[in-house]
Motif scaffolding. Structure first.
Motif, mmCIF file in Angstrom:
data_model
loop_
_atom_site.group_PDB
_atom_site.id
_atom_site.type_symbol
_atom_site.label_atom_id
_atom_site.label_comp_id
_atom_site.label_asym_id
_atom_site.label_seq_id
_atom_site.Cartn_x
_atom_site.Cartn_y
_atom_site.Cartn_z
ATOM 1 N N LEU A 159 42.845 -24.106 3.226
ATOM 2 C CA LEU A 159 41.862 -23.924 4.283
ATOM 3 C C LEU A 159 42.495 -23.380 5.558
ATOM 4 C CD1 LEU A 159 39.532 -27.020 3.871
ATOM 5 C CD2 LEU A 159 38.947 -24.625 3.550
ATOM 6 N N ILE A 160 43.719 -23.752 5.826
ATOM 7 C CA ILE A 160 44.396 -23.184 6.992
ATOM 8 C C ILE A 160 44.615 -21.690 6.799
ATOM 9 C CG2 ILE A 160 46.622 -23.149 8.200
ATOM 10 C CD1 ILE A 160 46.654 -26.198 7.972
ATOM 11 N N PHE A 161 44.961 -21.280 5.589
ATOM 12 C CA PHE A 161 45.104 -19.842 5.325
ATOM 13 C C PHE A 161 43.767 -19.130 5.514
ATOM 14 C CE2 PHE A 161 44.826 -16.193 2.477
ATOM 15 C CZ PHE A 161 45.910 -15.445 2.916
ATOM 16 N N VAL A 162 42.674 -19.745 5.048
ATOM 17 C CA VAL A 162 41.347 -19.144 5.239
ATOM 18 C C VAL A 162 41.036 -19.032 6.720
ATOM 19 C CG1 VAL A 162 38.872 -19.464 4.857
ATOM 20 C CG2 VAL A 162 40.482 -19.937 3.010
ATOM 21 N N SER A 163 41.381 -20.072 7.475
ATOM 22 C CA SER A 163 41.134 -20.049 8.921
ATOM 23 C C SER A 163 41.915 -18.922 9.586
ATOM 24 C CB SER A 163 41.525 -21.399 9.523
ATOM 25 O OG SER A 163 41.452 -21.365 10.936
ATOM 26 N N ILE A 164 43.169 -18.758 9.202
ATOM 27 C CA ILE A 164 43.989 -17.683 9.776
ATOM 28 C C ILE A 164 43.403 -16.320 9.414
ATOM 29 C CG2 ILE A 164 46.257 -16.571 9.600
ATOM 30 C CD1 ILE A 164 47.481 -19.360 9.432
ATOM 31 N N TRP A 165 42.957 -16.214 8.178
ATOM 32 C CA TRP A 165 42.336 -14.943 7.769
ATOM 33 C C TRP A 165 41.085 -14.668 8.590
ATOM 34 C CZ3 TRP A 165 37.457 -14.305 5.496
ATOM 35 C CH2 TRP A 165 37.172 -12.998 5.072
ATOM 36 N N ARG A 166 40.281 -15.693 8.870
ATOM 37 C CA ARG A 166 39.080 -15.509 9.693
ATOM 38 C C ARG A 166 39.445 -15.100 11.109
ATOM 39 N NH1 ARG A 166 34.256 -18.233 8.025
ATOM 40 N NH2 ARG A 166 33.504 -18.148 10.177
ATOM 41 N N MET A 167 40.491 -15.721 11.659
ATOM 42 C CA MET A 167 40.935 -15.333 12.992
ATOM 43 C C MET A 167 41.320 -13.857 13.014
ATOM 44 S SD MET A 167 43.310 -18.548 14.145
ATOM 45 C CE MET A 167 42.716 -20.233 14.084
ATOM 46 N N SER A 168 42.036 -13.440 11.989
ATOM 47 C CA SER A 168 42.461 -12.042 11.897
ATOM 48 C C SER A 168 41.266 -11.114 11.814
ATOM 49 C CB SER A 168 43.362 -11.869 10.671
ATOM 50 O OG SER A 168 43.551 -10.513 10.369
ATOM 51 N N SER A 169 40.297 -11.498 10.974
ATOM 52 C CA SER A 169 39.140 -10.639 10.762
ATOM 53 C C SER A 169 38.259 -10.557 11.992
ATOM 54 C CB SER A 169 38.333 -11.170 9.568
ATOM 55 O OG SER A 169 37.166 -10.416 9.372
ATOM 56 N N VAL A 170 37.964 -11.701 12.584
ATOM 57 C CA VAL A 170 37.071 -11.729 13.742
ATOM 58 C C VAL A 170 37.720 -11.083 14.965
ATOM 59 C CG1 VAL A 170 35.890 -13.255 15.360
ATOM 60 C CG2 VAL A 170 35.818 -13.736 12.911
ATOM 61 N N SER A 171 39.045 -11.299 15.132
ATOM 62 C CA SER A 171 39.751 -10.760 16.288
ATOM 63 C C SER A 171 40.181 -9.312 16.084
ATOM 64 C CB SER A 171 40.995 -11.608 16.591
ATOM 65 O OG SER A 171 40.637 -12.930 16.848
ATOM 66 N N LYS A 172 39.973 -8.806 14.856
ATOM 67 C CA LYS A 172 40.341 -7.436 14.517
ATOM 68 C C LYS A 172 41.819 -7.154 14.765
ATOM 69 C CE LYS A 172 35.679 -5.647 15.425
ATOM 70 N NZ LYS A 172 35.242 -6.120 14.122
ATOM 71 N N VAL A 173 42.631 -8.050 14.293
ATOM 72 C CA VAL A 173 44.078 -7.866 14.315
ATOM 73 C C VAL A 173 44.591 -8.150 12.904
ATOM 74 C CG1 VAL A 173 44.338 -8.487 16.750
ATOM 75 C CG2 VAL A 173 44.489 -10.268 14.989
ATOM 76 N N SER A 174 45.800 -7.721 12.648
ATOM 77 C CA SER A 174 46.352 -7.941 11.321
ATOM 78 C C SER A 174 46.644 -9.418 11.112
ATOM 79 C CB SER A 174 47.641 -7.139 11.138
ATOM 80 O OG SER A 174 48.676 -7.686 11.933
ATOM 81 N N ILE A 175 46.611 -9.823 9.857
ATOM 82 C CA ILE A 175 46.887 -11.223 9.544
ATOM 83 C C ILE A 175 48.335 -11.569 9.873
ATOM 84 C CG2 ILE A 175 47.573 -10.882 7.122
ATOM 85 C CD1 ILE A 175 45.923 -13.427 6.503
ATOM 86 N N CYS A 176 49.213 -10.586 9.779
ATOM 87 C CA CYS A 176 50.616 -10.817 10.134
ATOM 88 C C CYS A 176 50.755 -11.156 11.615
ATOM 89 C CB CYS A 176 51.458 -9.579 9.799
ATOM 90 S SG CYS A 176 51.618 -9.280 8.029
ATOM 91 N N HIS A 177 49.910 -10.512 12.425
ATOM 92 C CA HIS A 177 49.927 -10.800 13.853
ATOM 93 C C HIS A 177 49.565 -12.265 14.109
ATOM 94 C CE1 HIS A 177 49.392 -9.937 18.171
ATOM 95 N NE2 HIS A 177 48.349 -10.765 18.088
#
Length: 867
Positions: free
Chosen positions: A392-410
């Protein structure tokens, strides 16, 4: 939608300063942060404390026809047995008066027995024997048990349930709580069952044992010698480490989880935790119970339950009936009655060996509900929740990346930074209280919280809060990121906390500790709130997700704070009898820190959702400073109070007489041998009337003399010998009476072995020490042979009950040259006249101790011989 509800994706395209302004706008005013912490404190005092001390209404004789436990009747019995006085093994009070009281009560029960349902047999027995216990050989003679057997009239099996407690006392205590409380509870339970028209399948054996306090002698004698013991298939052991309160289940099994199943089904007022079991079995608790004897020598599984509240009066003259609330007796009585009735009809009792299948994880929630599951289920649960957390933490990070329009690596790079900071917070949250404990100990200010539990909050809880909050607060005040908002950064901190708990849960589970469940509980609720926030998109709406998070943490906060409060209440008084070489502040600091991390780990970072969170930290810091001042500079920090929480002072009035091989007396010295019971030692007596001038350590004697040349009373004295202190006395100590110790004869076994026969006529408590010369071996004796494999010198602890006949024993000495006309070994005999106040000078010395002192002292004559 309003400004506060805009998605973070809309905010991410603005300039840095605009993002910062919007994040700040979303935050509540700073004064709400103080209220946030106060809310959780109020929750603790409004729910945890009242439920912890809640006791049922005691029943009176008006309720006697309801076939329930009647506190009024049990309390009257407790008044009687407590007023017998001290019941030291070997005393008339224990061997005659207490035994007569129990037998009379059994006769009374038999007079009202429902003979259509039950038969009742009872007997008084004497048992003798020996076993290795800690560093000593525990040998006993003629100690007594009163045993009752209640059997169903048409019973088809001898497979029985054993219920045990003890009626003997430590010196100088009436032992109302330990364990007169449990004795009268057992009598009342027996009475209720014997007079109720409710059948049972299995016989019930009630063991009232008369020698537990020495070192578990009477139960050992019962389990090895009594014919009824062979039919016992399970045991409920009852004891006390306090006086008045709830009875905690702190040991179960071992390897019989079905016992916990019945505990859950039948218990009326649950109070139990796997953590207590694992802490007790680690050896850090300075106590033991008869449960050891039943599981070790009888291979009988069962439950071990005890009183733990108000441990200050445990084993002291203040263990009186006056300090026991009647509701506590009702609580214990209801629990025991319910458990006994359930086990009396349990199918598992027929063949308990068939149900030996691992351990159980168990715990109560605020005394309201009881949870249990198998150890294997706990392993799957702990690993499963840890795995779900990572997903779930990985899903949360992915959502942050998607919503913020930045790469997941960022996002991951920022997460790694926050994770490192959270590790620092975690380490400080645990380390600062430990540092405080070491600092207070080194300054001679240990146990300042001993009588004032609230100081634990300022000394240990607040430093832990500071450690948890400062690093992450500094980070949020300095970081400027135009791509990830502060709400997302705050979530990353919470995710970091979750990963730390997941790692701890997995590691502790891997190491085989069932206590790992304490890390899984807050994780379950955090994962639940995170899943809901992701599903509802609150995850991406400013600080909106924090509402669900706060709500989800109510249950883990209540449980974690409750659990740690239980241990602090139970372990704090134990610090007063743990020995002068033990820093018990460290244990309390670790418990307080662990409780703070588990209770506030997901809450403390949320102060950064308020403006000016540094004000909160300053408030906590001010509380810590105030606690330091109160602990170090006011009477509030002095550990001891008269009657309620005194300092235990243990010493012996010693007369040492050393005889050489030719019979001459080479040393005759007198003095007081102190075994200080806590880390404060003798310092509290500075400025009082106690004259300790000349007090010295005996550590240097331990290198040159057998057993340090002192009559070490028991294994606790032996363990504490590097810290024992000697205060010489010019006037010889004259113990009351005398004892005879003589060589009866010596006979040749063969050309290299000589057998020496000795006789000792002594009081009820005696020590014998044996040590052979370098070229000599002790190859046999009339004591327990297996103990000879221990490293000499040998420590034999002898106790007698009603049988006070002389001890006659032999020792086989081997010498390669067979020359026994020269010194071969030394033997020491110490006669402890326990309960005697001593001579006039000793009485005068004892009277100089302040009112907060609780003395345990008596004369002892020690004679050492060389043969």
């Amino acid at each position: 939608m309003g400004d506060k509800e805009k998605l973070i994706s809309d905010e991410s395209v603005e300039a840095t300063r605009n993002v910062a302004k919007k994040d700040n706008y979303l935050k509540l005013p700073w004064y709400f942060a103080g209220g946030f912490l106060v809310f959780w404190a109020l929750l603790f005092f409004a729910i945890v404390i009242p439920l912890f001390y809640k006791l049922p209404t005691p029943l009176t004789m008006e309720d006697a026809k309801k076939s329930v436990f009647i506190t009024e009747r049990a309390f009257n019995n407790l008044y009687t047995i407590a007023n017998i006085g001290n019941k030291l093994t070997g005393s008339t009070e224990n061997e005659v008066q207490a035994v007569d009281f129990i037998v009379n009560e059994l006769e009374s029960i038999q007079s009202v027995l429902l003979t259509d349902y039950f038969t009742l047999e009872y007997k008084t027995e004497q048992v003798s024997g020996g076993f290795a216990y800690s560093t000593m050989l525990n040998t006993y003679q003629g100690v007594q048990n009163v045993v009752a057997r209640l059997s169903p009239i048409n019973g088809t099996t001898d497979d029985a349930l054993l219920i045990n407690s003890h009626f003997d006392s430590k010196p100088y205590t009436n032992s109302a709580g330990d364990a007169g409380f449990m004795i009268v509870a057992m009598l009342e339970v027996l009475r209720v069952i014997a007079t109720t028209k409710q059948s049972i399948d299995h016989p019930l054996i009630f063991l009232f044992n008369g020698a537990e306090e020495g070192a578990l002698e009477a139960s050992h004698g019962f389990i090895l010698n009594d014919p009824w013991a062979k039919s016992c298939r399970a045991v409920i052991n009852l004891d006390a480490a306090g006086s008045g309160g709830k009875d905690i289940l702190f040991q179960s099994g071992p390897n019989h989880p079905w016992l916990i199943k019945y505990y859950k089904q039948c218990i009326k007022y649950p109070f139990a935790t796997t953590m207590a079991e694992e802490i007790f079995q680690s050896g850090i608790i300075p106590s033991d119970t008869d449960f050891r004897q039943f599981t070790t020598y009888g291979d009988i599984p069962g439950l071990d339950m005890a009183q733990v509240i108000n441990g200050y009066v445990y084993h002291t003259k203040y263990d009186l009936i006056d300090v026991i609330p009647r509701g506590a007796l009702q609580n214990t009585g209801d629990n025991i009655l319910s458990l006994v009735r359930c086990f009396a009809n349990a199918t598992e009792i027929y063949d308990t060996a068939a149900y030996a299948s691992g351990h159980a994880v168990f715990f109560d929630f605020l005394g309201v509900y009881f949870f249990y599951y198998s150890e294997s289920t706990g392993i799957y649960l702990n690993y499963g929740v840890a795995g779900a957390t990572l997903i779930l933490i990985f899903v949360s990070i992915w959502r942050m990346s998607s919503v913020s329009k930045v790469s997941i690596c960022h996002v991951i790079r920022w997460f790694i930074l926050v994770f490192v900071i959270q590790i620092i917070s975690f380490v400080l949250g645990l380390g600062l209280p430990i540092a405080v404990a070491y600092g207070m100990y080194s300054l001679g200010l240990s146990l300042t919280y001993y009588s004032t539990h609230l100081l634990v909050v300022g000394l240990y809880v607040c430093p832990s809060l500071i450690g948890l909050s400062v690093p992450i607060t500094i980070y949020y005040s300095l970081q400027r990121n135009d791509k990830l908002s502060n709400p997302y950064h705050l979530q990353l901190a919470l995710h970091s906390q979750a990963i730390l708990l997941a790692v701890l849960a997995a590691v502790v589970t891997y190491l085989g500790y069932r206590t790992a469940y304490i890390f899984t509980i807050p994780l379950i609720f955090y994962v639940g709130s995170l899943a809901l926030n992701l599903l509802t998109t609150l995850h991406d709406r400013g600080y909106s997700w924090s509402g669900l998070l706060k709500l989800s943490q109510v249950v883990p906060f209540l449980y974690s704070s409750y659990l740690m409060y239980v241990f602090i209440v139970a372990l704090t008084p134990m610090g007063g009898r743990a020995g002068s070489g033990s820093n018990r502040d460290l244990y309390i600091a670790v418990l307080a820190a662990l409780g703070t991390i588990l209770s506030f780990g997901f809450l403390v970072p949320l102060i950064n959702s308020f403006r000016r969170p540094s004000f909160v930290i300053l408030g906590v810091l001010a509380t810590t400073a105030l606690a330091f001042y109160l602990a170090s500079s006011t009477q509030l920090g002095f550990p001891y109070r008269p009657k309620t929480s005194g300092q235990r002072v243990s010493y012996l009035q010693v007369r040492n007489m050393f005889y050489e091989y030719d019979g001459t007396l080479s040393k005759d010295e007198s003095g007081y041998l102190f075994s200080f019971q806590d880390s404060r030692g003798a310092t509290p007596f500075a400025g009082t009337k106690v004259n300790l001038t000349g007090l010295v350590s005996i550590a240097d004697r331990c290198d040159t003399h057998m057993m340090c040349g002192m009559p070490l009373y028991d294994y606790r004295f032996y363990a504490n010998r590097p810290y024992l202190k000697w205060l010489p006395r010019s006037e010889p100590i004259v113990p009351p009476g005398d004892f005879q110790f003589e060589l009866l004869n010596k006979t040749s076994v063969n050309s290299t072995t000589m057998r020496y026969w000795f006789e000792a006529s002594v009081s009820s408590h005696m020590n014998i020490f044996l040590k052979a010369n370098e070229d000599v071996e002790i190859t046999g004796w009339s004591f327990l042979e297996s103990y000879l494999t221990n490293t000499p010198p040998y420590f034999i602890y002898l106790v007698h009950g009603i049988d006070d006949s002389p001890y006659i024993f032999s020792v086989d000495i081997w010498k390669s040259d067979g020359d026994f006309e020269v010194p071969s070994f030394e033997i020491g005999c110490a006669n402890h006249v326990v309960q005697s106040p001593g001579d006039a000078e000793a009485v005068k010395f004892a009277s100089t101790f302040p009112s907060f002192s609780i003395l345990a002292q008596w004369p002892v004559l020690y004679r050492r011989y060389i043969f």
